[in-house]
Design a protein around this motif. Sequence first.
Motif, short mmCIF file in Angstrom:
data_model
loop_
_atom_site.label_atom_id
_atom_site.label_comp_id
_atom_site.label_asym_id
_atom_site.label_seq_id
_atom_site.Cartn_x
_atom_site.Cartn_y
_atom_site.Cartn_z
N ILE A 1 -14.38 -10.31 -1.44
CA ILE A 1 -15.60 -9.66 -0.96
C ILE A 1 -15.57 -9.58 0.57
O ILE A 1 -16.00 -8.58 1.16
CB ILE A 1 -16.85 -10.43 -1.44
N ASP A 2 -14.96 -10.61 1.20
CA ASP A 2 -14.84 -10.57 2.66
C ASP A 2 -13.99 -9.38 3.11
O ASP A 2 -14.27 -8.76 4.13
CB ASP A 2 -14.23 -11.87 3.19
N ILE A 3 -12.94 -9.08 2.32
CA ILE A 3 -12.09 -7.94 2.69
C ILE A 3 -12.91 -6.66 2.72
O ILE A 3 -12.89 -5.90 3.69
CB ILE A 3 -10.93 -7.78 1.66
N ILE A 4 -13.68 -6.45 1.66
CA ILE A 4 -14.41 -5.18 1.57
C ILE A 4 -15.55 -5.16 2.59
O ILE A 4 -15.90 -4.13 3.16
CB ILE A 4 -14.91 -4.93 0.11
N ARG A 5 -16.13 -6.34 2.85
CA ARG A 5 -17.19 -6.42 3.85
C ARG A 5 -16.65 -6.03 5.23
O ARG A 5 -17.30 -5.34 6.01
CB ARG A 5 -17.75 -7.85 3.89
N ASP A 6 -15.40 -6.47 5.47
CA ASP A 6 -14.74 -6.14 6.72
C ASP A 6 -14.56 -4.62 6.82
O ASP A 6 -14.83 -4.02 7.86
CB ASP A 6 -13.38 -6.87 6.73
N TRP A 7 -14.12 -3.99 5.74
CA TRP A 7 -13.95 -2.54 5.72
C TRP A 7 -15.27 -1.85 6.02
O TRP A 7 -15.35 -0.86 6.73
CB TRP A 7 -13.45 -2.05 4.35
N TYR A 8 -16.31 -2.40 5.42
CA TYR A 8 -17.64 -1.81 5.59
C TYR A 8 -18.08 -1.91 7.05
O TYR A 8 -18.55 -0.95 7.65
CB TYR A 8 -18.62 -2.54 4.68
N GLU A 9 -17.88 -3.10 7.61
CA GLU A 9 -18.35 -3.31 8.98
C GLU A 9 -17.55 -2.49 9.99
O GLU A 9 -18.08 -2.08 11.02
CB GLU A 9 -18.31 -4.80 9.34
N LYS A 10 -16.27 -2.25 9.67
CA LYS A 10 -15.46 -1.44 10.58
C LYS A 10 -15.67 0.06 10.35
O LYS A 10 -15.03 0.87 11.01
CB LYS A 10 -13.99 -1.80 10.42
N GLY A 11 -16.50 0.40 9.40
CA GLY A 11 -16.80 1.81 9.16
C GLY A 11 -15.70 2.56 8.42
O GLY A 11 -15.59 3.77 8.52
N TYR A 12 -14.87 1.83 7.65
CA TYR A 12 -13.84 2.51 6.87
C TYR A 12 -14.43 3.22 5.66
O TYR A 12 -13.80 4.09 5.09
CB TYR A 12 -12.81 1.51 6.35
N VAL A 13 -15.60 2.78 5.25
CA VAL A 13 -16.17 3.31 4.00
C VAL A 13 -17.54 3.91 4.29
O VAL A 13 -18.18 3.54 5.27
CB VAL A 13 -16.32 2.19 2.94
N PRO A 14 -17.99 4.85 3.44
CA PRO A 14 -19.34 5.39 3.62
C PRO A 14 -20.35 4.25 3.56
O PRO A 14 -20.25 3.38 2.70
CB PRO A 14 -19.52 6.34 2.44
N GLN A 15 -21.30 4.23 4.45
CA GLN A 15 -22.23 3.12 4.52
C GLN A 15 -23.14 3.04 3.29
O GLN A 15 -23.71 1.99 3.01
CB GLN A 15 -23.09 3.22 5.80
N ASP A 16 -23.26 4.13 2.57
CA ASP A 16 -24.13 4.09 1.38
C ASP A 16 -23.29 4.07 0.10
O ASP A 16 -23.74 4.53 -0.94
CB ASP A 16 -25.09 5.28 1.38
N MET A 17 -22.10 3.52 0.19
CA MET A 17 -21.21 3.54 -0.97
C MET A 17 -21.83 2.88 -2.21
O MET A 17 -21.58 3.30 -3.34
CB MET A 17 -19.91 2.83 -0.60
N ALA A 18 -22.65 1.86 -2.01
CA ALA A 18 -23.21 1.14 -3.16
C ALA A 18 -24.18 1.99 -3.97
O ALA A 18 -24.33 1.80 -5.17
CB ALA A 18 -23.90 -0.14 -2.70
N THR A 19 -24.85 2.92 -3.33
CA THR A 19 -25.88 3.67 -4.04
C THR A 19 -25.60 5.16 -4.10
O THR A 19 -26.19 5.85 -4.93
CB THR A 19 -27.24 3.49 -3.36
N SER A 20 -24.76 5.65 -3.21
CA SER A 20 -24.59 7.09 -3.13
C SER A 20 -24.00 7.68 -4.40
O SER A 20 -23.04 7.14 -4.93
CB SER A 20 -23.68 7.43 -1.96
N PRO A 21 -24.57 8.76 -4.88
CA PRO A 21 -23.98 9.42 -6.04
C PRO A 21 -22.71 10.20 -5.67
O PRO A 21 -22.00 10.65 -6.54
CB PRO A 21 -25.07 10.35 -6.53
N SER A 22 -22.44 10.36 -4.37
CA SER A 22 -21.21 11.05 -3.98
C SER A 22 -20.03 10.11 -4.17
O SER A 22 -20.07 8.98 -3.73
CB SER A 22 -21.26 11.46 -2.51
N THR A 23 -18.97 10.59 -4.82
CA THR A 23 -17.81 9.75 -5.02
C THR A 23 -16.57 10.43 -4.45
O THR A 23 -16.65 11.52 -3.89
CB THR A 23 -17.60 9.48 -6.52
N SER A 24 -15.44 9.76 -4.61
CA SER A 24 -14.23 10.22 -3.93
C SER A 24 -13.88 11.67 -4.24
O SER A 24 -13.39 12.38 -3.37
CB SER A 24 -13.07 9.30 -4.32
N THR A 25 -14.12 12.10 -5.48
CA THR A 25 -13.75 13.47 -5.84
C THR A 25 -14.42 14.47 -4.91
O THR A 25 -13.79 15.40 -4.41
CB THR A 25 -14.17 13.76 -7.30
#
Lengths: 503, 306
Positions: A258-282
Motif C-alpha cells: 500500500i505504501d508503494i501505491i501511496r507513493d505513486w499517488y503522492e508523486k502524481g503518477y496516478v489520477p487523483q480520483d482513481m478510487a472513485t472515478s468511472p474513467s478507466t485505463s481504456t
Amino acid sequence: MKRIIALFICVLAVTMSAGCGDGGTSGGGAADAAQEVVFYCITFTNIADNYDDINDAINEHIAQAYPEANVKFRLQLFGPAEYEERIRLAMQSGTPIDLFTPLGLPNYVAQNQVLPLDDLLAEYGKDVTAILTEDIGADAFNTFKFDGKIYGVPINKGMAITPTLIYDKDILEATGFSIDDINSISDLPPVFDKVKELFPDVYPFANLNQGNSEIMQVMAGENDVDMMMDRVTYMGVVIGDSGEVVNLYETELFAEYIDIIRDWYEKGYVPQDMATSPSTSTEYFNAGRLFSTIGGYGGNEIGVTVSASTGRNIGSKWIAPFYFDSTAASLATAVSSTSKSPEAAMRMINILYTDEFVINTILYGIEGRDYVKVDEHHWAFPEGKDINTVEYTAAYSTGIVGSEKLQLQPVGMSYDDILLKLRQNVESKRSPYYGFTFNPANVVNEMTALSNVYNQYIPGLVCGSLDPAVAIPELNKALEAAGIDKVVAEKQAQLDAWIEANK
Amino acid sequence: MAVKHKSGLRSQLPFLLIALPGLLYLVINNYLPMFGMVIAFKKIDYAKGILSSPWVGLDNFKFLFQTSDAFIMIRNTVLYNLAFIVLGTVCAVFIAVLMAEVSKMFAARFFQAGLLLPNLVSMVIVAYLVYALLTPETGLINTSVLPALGLEPVNWYTESKYWPFILTITQLWKTAGYSSIVYIASIAGIDTGIYESARIDGAGKLRQIFHITLPMIKPTVIIMLLMSIGRIFASDFGLFSQVPMNSGALFNVTQTIDTYVYRGLMQYGNVGMSSAAGLFQSVVGFVLVITANYAVRRVNPENSLF
C-alpha cells in the motif's frame, strides 16, 4: 370484512396454483422429444435483439452431429450487471434454466442452487472429463468440490491470470527506456518520472478496473499469497506454505504494498480520483493520455487486443509472477438445481466443451455474416463491420464458455498464445492449497459485514487516496468489529481438515 | 333501518364497481407480494422452493446488527430523512407561497416547469452533474470557483465532512419543486373571499401569508409530514450511492440501510437477508407512522390521518 379476507385467500390460492402449474407443464414433454437445455451466458458486448438464428444453427448442427444426445439448446445472453440477478430470478420464478456460469460457486452451493455432478460426469461427460484432465491436470475438478462432491465443470482455459503491464509503446520509446528495463513494479517509478517530464498531460499509470489498481494481485504473485477462495475481498489468506490463515490487512506485507501505491499517488503518477472515478485505463488510452496500467491476463498478447480497441500502439509484459492458488480456477459451468433434465444438461456440457462449431457460433455468430474464418485458428469481422455494427457477436465471452482450445482467435493473436496459456496452468507455481474450497455457510453474516468494510476502505487504499497511516488501523478495527477473527478461525478449521484429508 | 341500508348498498353498487379495478390493483400489487415476507424467516433452498425451505427464525436479521455499522446506517438514514422532511417542507411551502403570488399565466407556467424539471432528471444523471462540479482535477468548483475565492482545491470524493451538505442540497434541488405542487394546489383552493376581507381590514401581504395562507394549508402539511415519516427508514438509493460515486471514504456519512444492504448482499445474493432488511425497514416505518399519527391526534384530532 370476512368476505374480503375470503376473497383475498381465493385470489392468493388461484395465483399460487397458477404459478405451480406453469412449472408442471413445461416439464412434462414427450419422452422422445429433444430435451431443451437453456444456457444463461454472460456477454460483454451489445446483445442482439433477436438471436433465434444462432440457436437454430446450433440446434441443426446438434441434431445432425449428435442425434443420440437428444438435446435442444437455447442460448440466453445477459450483460454482466444483470447476469446473476437473472439467474436468481429464473430459479425463483420457475423459468427454465439449466446451465450457467456462477461467479462465486460456494454461495450457490450453500443455497442449493446447483446440482452435484459426479454421477452425471461419469455417465454423460466422459469426453469433457478427458479433455480437462489433459489440459488442467488430474486435479481439475478439485476446486469445485464441496463436501467431496463436484459442483462445477471448470472452463477449460488459461487460468493463470498473470499481472501484466499494459503500456503505450510510443511513449515508452520517447522516454528512452526499453521494456527490458522493466521487470517488476519497482522498476516503474524512474520511467514514470520521465513520462511526467516529457508529457505533462499524460498519466504514467491508471487503473484498469474502477477502484482497483491491481496492486494486491502483484503482491499475491510476488509473495505466494493464497487468497483461500476469496478473490474479491481477501478475508483470511495463507502466505507461502505456512498453513496458517491470517488477516492479510494486519500484515506487514499489505502495508508495504500500500505504501508503494501511496507513493505513486503522492508523486502524481496516478489520477487523483482513481478510487472513485468511472474513467478507466481504456478511456485514457483512447485519449492518448495514459502510459500504463496493470491487469491480470492469461497469455501474453493482451497488448494486441488493447491496441485494436484503443487505436494506439500498445504492448504488454508480465510484471509479476502468477501464483496458482486455491482461487485460480474460479469459473465453471454449473447445472441449475431447478433443471428439468440434468442428464440432458450434462450431455450439452459435453458438446459445449468438445464441439468447435457450437462454441464458435455462440461466440462469433453465423460464419460469413457475423465473422469470417481467416485460417484454421483465426477469425475476423466481415469487411466493413466491427464489434458494434455486426448483427450478432459475443466475442468477449471467450473465457466464459467451454474450451479455449477450440475457440477461434482474433487475427493478430497467435495460436501459440492459447497453448502458452494452457501450459501456464500446469507450469505456474502451484499453491500447496490448490484444491481447497471454503464453505462460507457458517459465517455468512460476518462475510456480509466484512464485504461492506472492504468496500469502505480498500478502493481508497489500493488506489493511494487514503493515508495508510490512518486508514489501515481504522480498517483493522472495522474488520475486527465485523468478525474477521471468526472468518479466519473458520477458514483455518476447514483448511486443517482439508490438509488432514489430503495428506 | 335495515331496508334503508340495503337500498343504500344497491345504489352504491355502481360506485363500488368503479372502485373494483383500483382495489384489485391494490390487492395484487401491494398485498399479494407480502407473501414474500416469509422469505425473511427462511434459509432459502432453491431446490426445495420458498414454501418448503427451512425456517430459521430471526437469523436473517442478525447481520444488520452485526457491527457498529448498524448504528451508523440507521443514524444516517434517520437524520438525513429528518433534514429532508423539515427542510423539504419549508422549501416546498416557501415555493408554493411565492408561486401563489405569481399572477401572470405565462410566468406561472414557466416557473412551474422550471421547478419540476430537476425532479424528472434521473439520479444517475444528477450524479454526473454533481461529478462535473466536484471531480477533483477537472471539476468546475476546483478549477474555477475555489481559485477565484482564493481557496485550495478540495478532494471532494474523499472528504466526508462536506457530504451531509452536498447531499441535502442535491436532494432539495431535486425534490422541492415537485413537492410544492401539493401546496400550490391547496393554496389555490383557499376561498379568495377571505383574502379580500383581510385586505379590506388592512392586512398586508405578509400578514395575509402568516394569518391566512399558512393556517389554511396546515392540515395538508401535516398529512404530507405524516406520510413522509412513514418512509423515514427508506432512502433514495440513487442519492446515497450514485451521487457520492460509491466512494468508500464517504461511507460514514453516506451509508444508509438501503446502500448497506445492497453493498453487503450484491456479492452473496442472499434473498433471505435482503428480505429481512426490507421487512425491518417497513416495520419500523409502520410503527413510526402510527406513533406520529397518535401524537398528532392527541394535539388535534382533525389533522390526523386516521
